[in-house]
Design a protein around this motif. Structure first.
Motif, PDB file in Angstrom:
ATOM      1  N   GLY A 125       0.938  -1.177  -0.159  1.00 22.39           N
ATOM      2  CA  GLY A 125       0.411   0.227   0.153  1.00 22.39           C
ATOM      3  C   GLY A 125       0.684   1.211   0.172  1.00 22.39           C
ATOM      4  N   ARG A 126       2.181   0.729   0.344  1.00 20.45           N
ATOM      5  CA  ARG A 126       3.259   2.349   0.072  1.00 20.45           C
ATOM      6  C   ARG A 126       4.235   2.149  -0.615  1.00 20.45           C
ATOM      7  NH1 ARG A 126       5.375   3.248   6.229  1.00 20.45           N
ATOM      8  NH2 ARG A 126       5.898   5.080   5.180  1.00 20.45           N
ATOM      9  N   LEU A 127       4.230   1.888  -2.135  1.00 20.36           N
ATOM     10  CA  LEU A 127       4.468   1.571  -2.873  1.00 20.36           C
ATOM     11  C   LEU A 127       4.624   3.006  -3.791  1.00 20.36           C
ATOM     12  CD1 LEU A 127       4.399  -2.089  -4.167  1.00 20.36           C
ATOM     13  CD2 LEU A 127       6.249  -1.162  -3.091  1.00 20.36           C
ATOM     14  N   ASP A 128       3.520   3.994  -4.085  1.00 20.94           N
ATOM     15  CA  ASP A 128       3.087   4.924  -4.955  1.00 20.94           C
ATOM     16  C   ASP A 128       4.235   5.573  -3.983  1.00 20.94           C
ATOM     17  OD1 ASP A 128       2.433   4.849  -6.879  1.00 20.94           O
ATOM     18  OD2 ASP A 128       0.429   4.324  -5.587  1.00 20.94           O
ATOM     19  N   GLN A 129       4.477   6.332  -3.107  1.00 27.86           N
ATOM     20  CA  GLN A 129       4.825   7.167  -1.459  1.00 27.86           C
ATOM     21  C   GLN A 129       6.599   6.527  -1.673  1.00 27.86           C
ATOM     22  OE1 GLN A 129       4.132   6.927   2.519  1.00 27.86           O
ATOM     23  NE2 GLN A 129       3.986   8.885   1.913  1.00 27.86           N
ATOM     24  N   ALA A 130       6.743   5.133  -1.631  1.00 26.04           N
ATOM     25  CA  ALA A 130       7.970   4.166  -1.902  1.00 26.04           C
ATOM     26  C   ALA A 130       9.585   4.868  -2.730  1.00 26.04           C
ATOM     27  CB  ALA A 130       8.044   3.026  -1.374  1.00 26.04           C
ATOM     28  N   SER A 131       8.223   5.118  -4.317  1.00 21.25           N
ATOM     29  CA  SER A 131       9.335   4.813  -5.413  1.00 21.25           C
ATOM     30  C   SER A 131       8.875   6.243  -5.943  1.00 21.25           C
ATOM     31  CB  SER A 131       7.897   4.573  -6.453  1.00 21.25           C
ATOM     32  OG  SER A 131       7.374   3.287  -6.438  1.00 21.25           O
ATOM     33  N   SER A 132       7.936   7.113  -5.118  1.00 19.66           N
ATOM     34  CA  SER A 132       7.779   8.951  -4.893  1.00 19.66           C
ATOM     35  C   SER A 132       9.413   9.026  -4.076  1.00 19.66           C
ATOM     36  CB  SER A 132       7.250   9.640  -4.179  1.00 19.66           C
ATOM     37  OG  SER A 132       7.557  11.160  -4.292  1.00 19.66           O
ATOM     38  N   TRP A 133       9.936   8.459  -2.900  1.00 21.11           N
ATOM     39  CA  TRP A 133      11.210   8.413  -2.051  1.00 21.11           C
ATOM     40  C   TRP A 133      12.349   7.976  -3.093  1.00 21.11           C
ATOM     41  CZ3 TRP A 133       8.053   6.645   2.702  1.00 21.11           C
ATOM     42  CH2 TRP A 133       7.942   7.623   3.512  1.00 21.11           C
ATOM     43  N   PHE A 134      11.760   6.733  -3.550  1.00 21.43           N
ATOM     44  CA  PHE A 134      13.931   6.450  -3.735  1.00 21.43           C
ATOM     45  C   PHE A 134      13.694   6.848  -5.243  1.00 21.43           C
ATOM     46  CE2 PHE A 134      15.377   3.653  -7.134  1.00 21.43           C
ATOM     47  CZ  PHE A 134      16.658   3.077  -6.516  1.00 21.43           C
ATOM     48  N   ASN A 135      12.795   7.758  -5.960  1.00 20.39           N
ATOM     49  CA  ASN A 135      13.334   8.793  -7.012  1.00 20.39           C
ATOM     50  C   ASN A 135      13.982   9.893  -6.754  1.00 20.39           C
ATOM     51  OD1 ASN A 135      12.424   7.180  -9.663  1.00 20.39           O
ATOM     52  ND2 ASN A 135      10.708   6.788  -8.898  1.00 20.39           N
ATOM     53  N   SER A 136      13.574  10.569  -5.600  1.00 19.10           N
ATOM     54  CA  SER A 136      13.817  11.602  -5.222  1.00 19.10           C
ATOM     55  C   SER A 136      15.014  12.058  -4.624  1.00 19.10           C
ATOM     56  CB  SER A 136      12.564  12.426  -4.132  1.00 19.10           C
ATOM     57  OG  SER A 136      11.399  12.452  -4.763  1.00 19.10           O
ATOM     58  N   ALA A 137      15.534  10.867  -4.327  1.00 21.01           N
ATOM     59  CA  ALA A 137      16.398  10.933  -3.293  1.00 21.01           C
ATOM     60  C   ALA A 137      17.675  10.308  -4.364  1.00 21.01           C
ATOM     61  CB  ALA A 137      16.634   9.002  -2.525  1.00 21.01           C
ATOM     62  N   GLN A 138      17.346   9.611  -5.566  1.00 23.93           N
ATOM     63  CA  GLN A 138      18.765   9.084  -7.243  1.00 23.93           C
ATOM     64  C   GLN A 138      18.312  11.150  -7.924  1.00 23.93           C
ATOM     65  OE1 GLN A 138      19.788   6.476  -6.662  1.00 23.93           O
ATOM     66  NE2 GLN A 138      18.322   6.833  -4.624  1.00 23.93           N
ATOM     67  N   MET A 139      17.631  11.728  -7.399  1.00 22.95           N
ATOM     68  CA  MET A 139      17.988  12.995  -8.046  1.00 22.95           C
ATOM     69  C   MET A 139      18.578  13.814  -7.651  1.00 22.95           C
ATOM     70  SD  MET A 139      16.538  11.893 -10.990  1.00 22.95           S
ATOM     71  CE  MET A 139      17.361  10.764 -11.284  1.00 22.95           C
ATOM     72  N   THR A 140      18.279  13.969  -6.169  1.00 24.09           N
ATOM     73  CA  THR A 140      19.044  14.414  -5.132  1.00 24.09           C
ATOM     74  C   THR A 140      20.654  13.749  -5.044  1.00 24.09           C
ATOM     75  OG1 THR A 140      16.623  14.720  -3.696  1.00 24.09           O
ATOM     76  CG2 THR A 140      19.523  15.827  -2.540  1.00 24.09           C
ATOM     77  N   ALA A 141      20.642  13.370  -4.879  1.00 26.50           N
ATOM     78  CA  ALA A 141      21.911  12.702  -5.498  1.00 26.50           C
ATOM     79  C   ALA A 141      22.738  13.162  -7.009  1.00 26.50           C
ATOM     80  CB  ALA A 141      22.215  11.608  -5.609  1.00 26.50           C
ATOM     81  N   ARG A 142      21.989  12.815  -7.813  1.00 33.33           N
ATOM     82  CA  ARG A 142      22.518  14.092  -8.414  1.00 33.33           C
ATOM     83  C   ARG A 142      22.319  15.257  -9.535  1.00 33.33           C
ATOM     84  NH1 ARG A 142      19.049  11.968 -13.488  1.00 33.33           N
ATOM     85  NH2 ARG A 142      20.990  13.145 -15.265  1.00 33.33           N
ATOM     86  N   PHE A 143      21.420  16.230  -8.164  1.00 29.37           N
ATOM     87  CA  PHE A 143      21.602  17.320  -7.791  1.00 29.37           C
ATOM     88  C   PHE A 143      23.430  17.712  -7.746  1.00 29.37           C
ATOM     89  CE2 PHE A 143      21.360  20.402  -4.779  1.00 29.37           C
ATOM     90  CZ  PHE A 143      21.470  22.361  -4.790  1.00 29.37           C
ATOM     91  N   ALA A 144      23.645  16.883  -5.921  1.00 29.46           N
ATOM     92  CA  ALA A 144      24.805  17.184  -5.811  1.00 29.46           C
ATOM     93  C   ALA A 144      26.117  17.018  -6.632  1.00 29.46           C
ATOM     94  CB  ALA A 144      24.875  16.628  -4.069  1.00 29.46           C
ATOM     95  N   GLY A 145      25.867  15.831  -7.148  1.00 24.08           N
ATOM     96  CA  GLY A 145      27.276  15.074  -7.901  1.00 24.08           C
ATOM     97  C   GLY A 145      27.573  15.999  -9.008  1.00 24.08           C
ATOM     98  N   PRO A 146      26.582  16.775 -10.078  1.00 27.41           N
ATOM     99  CA  PRO A 146      27.266  17.523 -11.204  1.00 27.41           C
ATOM    100  C   PRO A 146      28.240  18.558 -10.212  1.00 27.41           C
ATOM    101  CG  PRO A 146      24.754  16.709 -11.559  1.00 27.41           C
ATOM    102  CD  PRO A 146      24.620  16.808 -10.421  1.00 27.41           C
ATOM    103  N   ALA A 147      27.218  19.361  -9.694  1.00 30.97           N
ATOM    104  CA  ALA A 147      28.570  20.502  -8.602  1.00 30.97           C
ATOM    105  C   ALA A 147      30.182  19.844  -8.243  1.00 30.97           C
ATOM    106  CB  ALA A 147      27.644  21.576  -7.866  1.00 30.97           C
ATOM    107  N   LEU A 148      29.489  18.914  -7.319  1.00 29.26           N
ATOM    108  CA  LEU A 148      30.921  18.646  -7.539  1.00 29.26           C
ATOM    109  C   LEU A 148      32.042  18.306  -8.441  1.00 29.26           C
ATOM    110  CD1 LEU A 148      29.271  16.444  -3.586  1.00 29.26           C
ATOM    111  CD2 LEU A 148      31.240  18.279  -4.162  1.00 29.26           C
ATOM    112  N   ALA A 149      31.727  17.714  -9.422  1.00 30.64           N
ATOM    113  CA  ALA A 149      32.413  16.843 -10.746  1.00 30.64           C
ATOM    114  C   ALA A 149      32.200  17.862 -10.919  1.00 30.64           C
ATOM    115  CB  ALA A 149      31.048  15.807 -11.052  1.00 30.64           C
TER     116      ALA A 149
END
Length: 406
Positions: A125-149
């Protein structure tokens, strides 16, 4: 949910490290060969292995997905660590071989994590929310990553940036052994059917589901243009706009922030399982609107259009991920999702080829025209069939091994 957050955090760190790869490899290839085409085609080398995804999907459904994740992450780390050495000796052909091997390992790891491990660690019952959290975490990492790169490349060069990326895979490899086994975890099919029969089951299930076929076609169309957008934007920034690595890193980071926001908001737009088709239409529409901005010649407008496109793409990724987790039985998840990703990710090398041919043209209209056309076509293909799909009953077919007709 503790194990879910452990897995999400580890993969986010790996994603941040991977942004070094996406920036450093094209940059290093331009430096060493002077070829913009090779820089864009480096993405094609990483994504071409998705064409072999159905075969790999059959393996994912037969073995412990935690072990497969560890193998996939370790292999990626070794390949990335070798690239600086190959570039130093100007063995360009072997760089592309390493990228292909890395792509094969990434297929295994991504499918095992996204469609095998996560559904087993999260209440249904929480897969929609979990998918949202998981993808948000990956995209947030992609936010920090390019600037550091960008800062790392400017300070020590692209080769050392790649070594930093290689180190991040050690974290995800270790995490794979800290996740508890839940249920069969991908081992239920081992020894029961041949690889050929197992592969047939996955393909047959996919062919029986008109909604999954329509979704796959729409997203594959989108990727046909936008799949290689990021390295193309980076190449244009270097060759035509004369931007620094730091400026380009910030531009890509802004896109990642927009994608993270889209993924976070995805379950809040028209919430409910029965409205997921409409939600996908909205997010595809946002991505198509952003693609129109790419046609404007001013660099800052192109970057804004890129960010809007990423916002829609983040919503699409989170929504379609939850859709597939809900609709595809766990015992078939590896095979069916591998078939789907064959088409979706298989479009990326073609995108790299198309944009590789336009990247040297002058003017944003010519360079990014394929991206806009395919984004609009994807919206059209999905939306025109939305009402028919919503009215059609969802049929959950059982695998052959459970003596149900496919």
């Amino acid at each position: 949910m503790k194990s879910f957050w452990l897995l999400t955090g580890a993969t986010a760190i790996s994603t941040a490290g991977n942004t070094f790869l996406y920036l450093a490899v094209p940059w290093a290839l331009v430096d060493s060969t002077g070829s913009s085409l090779l820089a864009v085609l480096s993405l094609a080398a990483q994504t071409a292995p998705y064409l072999a995804a159905p075969l790999l999907g059959a393996l994912i459904d037969r073995y412990d997905r935690r072990f497969l994740m560890a193998v996939g992450e370790t292999t990626q780390g070794v390949c990335v660590a070798l690239i600086p050495l190959l570039l130093a000796f100007r063995i360009t052909g072997m760089v592309f071989v390493a990228l292909c091997v890395m792509g094969l390992a990434k297929v295994i790891s991504d499918v095992a994590v996204g469609y095998g491990l996560i559904p087993s660690l999260v209440p249904r019952g929480r897969l929609d929310q979990a998918s949202s959290w998981f993808n948000s975490a990956q995209m947030t990492a992609r936010f920090a990553g390019p600037a550091l790169a960008g800062l790392t490349i400017a300070s020590v060069g692209p080769l050392w940036a790649l070594e930093v990326d290689a180190a991040t895979f050690l974290i995800t490899t270790l995490t794979a052994f800290l996740i508890p086994q839940v249920g069969k975890d991908g081992q239920g099919d081992r020894g029961m059917t041949s690889m050929k029969a197992s592969l047939r089951e996955g393909i047959a299930y996919f062919r029986s589901r008109s909604d999954l076929k329509r979704l796959t076609f729409a997203v594959a169309l989108y990727n046909l243009g936008a799949g290689a957008l990021e390295p193309t934007l980076l190449t244009v920034g270097v060759d035509q706009w004369n931007w620094s690595s730091t400026a380009l890193g910030v531009a890509v980071s802004c896109g990642a922030v927009a994608a993270a926001l889209g993924a976070w908001l995805s379950p809040m737009v028209l919430p409910g399982n029965e409205r997921r088709h409409s939600r996908i239409s909205i997010w595809l529409g946002a991505a198509a609107f952003g693609a129109l901005g790419l046609l404007i010649g001013t660099p800052i407008v192109v970057v804004v259009g890129f960010c809007v496109l990423c916002f829609g793409e983040g919503g699409v990724n989170a929504t379609t991920m939850a859709y597939r987790q809900h609709e595809i039985p766990n015992e078939l998840s590896g095979r069916v999702n591998a078939v789907i990703r064959t088409f979706i990710m298989g479009a990326v090398p073609v995108s790299a080829l198309m944009l590789g041919l336009t990247v040297n043209l002058s003017g944003a209209l010519r360079v990014f025209f394929p991206v806009t056309v395919t984004a609009l076509l994807a919206l059209f293909v999905w939306t025109i069939q939305r009402k028919r799909l919503e009215k059609a009953p969802t049929t959950r077919l059982m695998p052959v091994s459970e003596e149900r007709s496919m």
